[in-house]
Scaffold this active site. Structure first.
Site, PDB file in Angstrom:
ATOM      1  N   HIS A  82      38.280  34.996  45.444  1.00  9.36           N
ATOM      2  CA  HIS A  82      38.062  36.423  45.779  1.00  9.36           C
ATOM      3  C   HIS A  82      37.374  37.310  45.570  1.00  9.36           C
ATOM      4  CE1 HIS A  82      36.001  32.244  47.468  1.00  9.36           C
ATOM      5  NE2 HIS A  82      36.868  32.800  48.713  1.00  9.36           N
ATOM      6  N   HIS A 103      32.661  29.228  48.339  1.00  9.53           N
ATOM      7  CA  HIS A 103      33.578  28.135  47.858  1.00  9.53           C
ATOM      8  C   HIS A 103      32.975  26.970  47.342  1.00  9.53           C
ATOM      9  CE1 HIS A 103      34.859  30.180  51.387  1.00  9.53           C
ATOM     10  NE2 HIS A 103      36.617  30.302  50.881  1.00  9.53           N
TER      11      HIS A 103
END
Length: 357
Positions: free
Chosen positions: A57, A219
């Site tokens: 991320h 995700h």
């Protein structure tokens, strides 16, 4: 799969080694267990702010370690929660004697492991509180959570609370501020494509050339709806109206009660946005979407907010919370008050975020 990697199992460590080499004046990296920490830590008398989550991320969270934001970040493997020993050792490394705030995204693994780390740290004499971030309006529950997911508000809280810590707020004040930021923010995202986790070597999910996923998780979790590709103005309208028309949201979360010395249930309610609110508007790239396209999104977002009587007074546009190379974006709106604006404008200097420093 085409990626600039050596071995998939070395992906996270080698990325951190490169970051440490590039920003040796700002950060240091501990590798056993793994955490990134501010080069000047611990800072006596200052509350330490720590966050963490799965890698993939970036720049969240390691890219936000430094003056005015985080004192430490705990990166797990790709899309995998860090472990309690990472958080515990990070806390011991950066504790300057004024306490530690864990900022925790609402994913089951993160919540469980940060709670364990809180108990371990307190057993060793570190004063720790944790605040949960759960701002994603797309779904109430997902593959990874009970309740709303933690997404865009996470880094806005890290910036605002990091500034408060620099200015001498105590631990209780910062925890209250972080909770207030979370209660006044909402987010929603969209995916145009999947991403490929290095260890897996194939896309996380499948989307055809004419499909999009509305309300995607960071995700790759499913969102509200899989539908046909639409013009960007229509996509922006869906995301923005889902956020600003979201009703009051009630839920129960667990927080550590210092006087009782135990976890307690806390009832929280997010108030809806109202005409006249001042906003911070955050348009985020999921990793593969260029800045030019984000500005097209912001253009329509600003138009809708003006029509609804909402005033954008601060903004953030760019790839701050990504999902590897996923194409897509997210929108986050945060209702600001005078204190939050002042803290947002405060100096910050980290590997991936700096102004006025």
């Amino acid at each position: 799969m085409k990626k600039l990697i050596n071995k998939p199992e070395d992906f996270v460590r080698e990325s951190l080694e490169g970051m440490a080499a590039a920003h040796a004046d700002l950060i240091k990296v501990n590798y056993d267990p793994t955490f990134v920490y501010r080069a000047t830590a611990p800072i006596p008398g200052k509350v330490a702010i720590i966050s963490g989550g799965g890698s993939g991320h970036e720049p969240m969270h390691a890219g936000f370690v430094g003056k005015g934001m985080l004192d430490a970040a705990c990166p797990g493997e790709v899309f995998t929660s860090p472990t309690p020993d990472q958080m515990l050792e990070a806390a011991k490394q950066v504790d300057g004697g004024a306490g530690i705030l864990y900022i925790v995204k609402n994913y089951s693994g993160d919540v469980m492991n940060f709670e364990m780390a809180t108990e371990l740290a307190r057993a060793e004499g570190n004063r720790v509180l944790n605040i949960l971030i759960d701002d994603d309006v797309a779904v109430k529950d997902s593959l990874y959570t009970q309740g709303r997911r933690g997404v865009g508000i996470t880094i806005l809280a890290e910036k605002i609370c990091g500034a408060a810590a620099e200015q001498g707020y105590d631990l209780t004040q910062i925890a209250d501020l972080c909770r207030r930021v979370n209660l006044h923010g909402r987010s929603m995202g969209i995916a145009l494509t999947s991403c490929t986790v290095p260890a897996k070597g194939s896309p996380t999910f499948e989307l055809s050339d004419r499909e999009i996923e509305l309300g995607i998780g960071i995700h790759g979790e499913p969102g509200r709806q899989r539908t046909e590709l639409k013009p960007v103005d229509e996509i922006t309208e869906i995301l923005t109206r889902s956020i600003i028309e979201d009703a009051a949201y009630s839920r129960t979360v667990r927080e550590w009660h210092e006087d009782k010395g135990e976890w307690v249930d806390v009832e929280l309610i997010n108030p809806p946005f109202q005409k006249g609110d001042r906003l911070l508007a955050f348009v985020n790239s999921m990793g593969g979407t260029p800045l030019s396209e984000l500005y097209i999104v912001y253009r329509k977002l600003a138009e809708i907010c003006e029509q609804q009587g909402l005033q954008i007074v601060r903004n953030l546009i760019g790839p701050y919370i990504t999902s590897l190379e996923m194409q897509g974006c997210s929108i986050t709106l945060l209702k600001l008050d005078d204190e939050m604006i002042r803290l947002w404008d405060a100096p910050v200097k980290t590997p991936s975020w700096h102004w006025g420093a």
